[in-house]
Design an enzyme around this catalytic site. Structure first.
Site, mmCIF file in Angstrom:
data_model
loop_
_atom_site.group_PDB
_atom_site.id
_atom_site.type_symbol
_atom_site.label_atom_id
_atom_site.label_comp_id
_atom_site.label_asym_id
_atom_site.label_seq_id
_atom_site.Cartn_x
_atom_site.Cartn_y
_atom_site.Cartn_z
ATOM 1 C CG HIS A 59 -44.728 -31.562 34.380
ATOM 2 N ND1 HIS A 59 -44.182 -31.428 33.118
ATOM 3 C CD2 HIS A 59 -44.159 -30.576 35.119
ATOM 4 C CE1 HIS A 59 -43.344 -30.406 33.104
ATOM 5 N NE2 HIS A 59 -43.327 -29.865 34.320
ATOM 6 C CG ASN A 218 -45.300 -25.369 25.322
ATOM 7 O OD1 ASN A 218 -46.309 -26.014 25.568
ATOM 8 N ND2 ASN A 218 -45.350 -24.214 24.676
ATOM 9 N N GLY A 219 -40.677 -25.762 24.883
ATOM 10 C CA GLY A 219 -39.344 -26.105 25.362
ATOM 11 C C GLY A 219 -38.650 -27.154 24.515
ATOM 12 N NE ARG A 226 -35.479 -27.930 3.735
ATOM 13 C CZ ARG A 226 -36.253 -27.008 3.160
ATOM 14 N NH1 ARG A 226 -37.139 -27.355 2.242
ATOM 15 N NH2 ARG A 226 -36.142 -25.736 3.503
ATOM 16 C CG HIS A 250 -48.283 -23.860 28.147
ATOM 17 N ND1 HIS A 250 -48.973 -23.238 29.167
ATOM 18 C CD2 HIS A 250 -46.987 -23.908 28.546
ATOM 19 C CE1 HIS A 250 -48.126 -22.935 30.143
ATOM 20 N NE2 HIS A 250 -46.925 -23.325 29.789
ATOM 21 C CG ASP A 273 -45.043 -26.973 33.605
ATOM 22 O OD1 ASP A 273 -44.404 -27.150 34.662
ATOM 23 O OD2 ASP A 273 -44.554 -26.400 32.606
ATOM 24 N N GLY A 308 -44.466 -22.112 33.457
ATOM 25 C CA GLY A 308 -45.412 -23.066 34.001
ATOM 26 C C GLY A 308 -46.824 -22.584 33.706
#
Length: 392
Positions: A59, A218-219, A226, A250, A273, A308
């Site tokens: 990545h 992340n993202g 719950r 991150h 990333d 990134g």
């Protein structure tokens, strides 16, 4: 290069050994032995150093002021060459969400030219988008988001010479289940990313064949007691891999440790990333269509959101060891063998095993990168490396 490599420690496919001698023959790994070869053998002496497999970054968007989305072979080759200084010997050029036409041009360029790069080897294409949802868009352009399309994937596969090895989608989008089944049946690893999906939707996607969670935490929808969300799914579902960006920005080291403990270190992937500012000074750069500011080790959009990283994979390895959350053996595995396995390329890269290309790195016991070898040839050497000595 036909020789034996001597070192204090070797991170081989079936464990850690050494000191010993690793044979390199016709650019490939051959036998390992702790016994000195015959007296006439050519032995390269790496006394005091460790030998590990070349790292595999599955990545990565760019490096050394070049971006995959620039869509030119010169930039792709510059990324490939630059990555050798990061210990990376294999990678997946990673796209960003963009127009169908732009993505078509980019995957076609990579598919037609990947064998021409002269540095780290390209093992496929990672399409990060455009099948995402807006809430966790990150540095992806929401104007191009759409539902997963088998037709689009087939077009991109045809244009790239069937070179797409990994694609990320948000599993809550319409048609995701059918898309996942089609992609997996055609040899594409499906990853889940930039998604607000609840746990059950992520679970259903995994049951259909999705096998990777992208930049975990992340993202994606977070863990709640719950509603475990995407993060909970990444930590608990069986037979999946979870990426993590260990740059200290991150993900908190404690959260990375929780993930590794839950997921298991053999199913955790260290990724970067990294964007075009990797290996470059602080300043202003671009990530696709977005302006990015790089300061104090982080890349951010004007909104302040992370865009990134500028992380280099060898530094991720060092970080998790220095944070006390992985041993050197585990860290190297998470940055080499595990990523290769996640895209079914461990028969080609990410391991030191007889018959595989002799792509390896030379490390100090502090995990400082001293040299990177491709096919048995030294392609990068640190300035402070005392060099190699040949003895009989």
């Amino acid at each position: 290069m036909n020789c034996y490599v001597y070192a204090d420690k070797f991170f081989l496919h079936d464990g850690v050994y050494g000191p010993g001698f690793l044979e390199v023959k016709d650019g490939k790994f051959a036998a390992f032995s702790e016994v000195h070869p015959n007296e006439s053998a050519n032995v390269i002496d790496f006394s005091g150093y460790w030998i590990a497999p070349g790292l595999v970054d599955t990545h990565i968007h760019g490096f050394k002021n070049h971006d995959v989305m620039d869509n030119n072979i010169q930039g792709l080759n510059a990324i490939s060459e630059g990555l050798l200084s990061s210990g990376v010997t294999s990678f997946l050029p990673t796209t960003l969400t963009s127009s169908t036409e732009t993505l078509t041009k980019v995957v076609k360029m990579i598919g037609e030219n990947y064998l021409k790069v002269t540095g780290a080897k390209i093992k496929g294409i990672f399409l990060e988008g455009p099948f995402f949802t807006e809430k966790h868009k990150g540095a992806q352009n929401k104007d191009y988001f759409c539902d997963p399309s088998i037709e689009l994937l087939e077009n991109w596969q045809n244009q790239s010479g069937h070179f797409i090895k990994k694609i990320a989608i948000a599993p809550e989008r319409k048609g995701a289940a059918e898309f996942i089944g089609h992609a997996v049946n055609n040899g594409v690893a499906v990853a889940l990313a930039h998604s607000d999906a609840p746990y059950e939707v992520a679970k259903q996607a995994v049951e259909k064949g999705a096998s990777i969670f992208v930049h975990t935490f992340n993202g994606m929808s977070g863990l709640h007691h719950r509603e475990p969300g995407m993060a909970g799914a990444a930590m608990s579902l069986p037979n999946v891999f979870a990426e993590v960006i260990c740059d200290g920005h991150h993900v908190h080291p404690a959260a990375a440790n929780i993930l590794m403990n839950a997921r298991g270190r053999k199913a955790t992937l260290l990724v970067t990333d990294c964007m075009m500012a990797g290996g470059m000074p602080e300043g202003r750069y671009q990530l696709g269509e977005f302006p990015v500011v790089v300061k104090e080790g982080a890349a951010t959009l004007e909104s302040g959101s992370l865009a990134g990283s500028i992380l280099q994979l060898i530094d991720a390895v060092k970080n998790v060891v220095n944070w006390g959350i992985a041993t050197p053996e585990e860290a190297i595995y998470m940055a080499s063998t595990a990523p290769a396995k996640s895209i079914q390329q461990d028969g080609e890269c990410g391991r030191i095993a007889a018959g595989l290309a002799a792509d390896f790195i030379v490390l100090t016991p502090q995990l400082e990168l001293m040299a990177t070898y491709l096919d048995g040839n030294c392609r990068y050497q640190a300035k402070n490396f005392k060099g190699k000595e040949v003895f009989q």
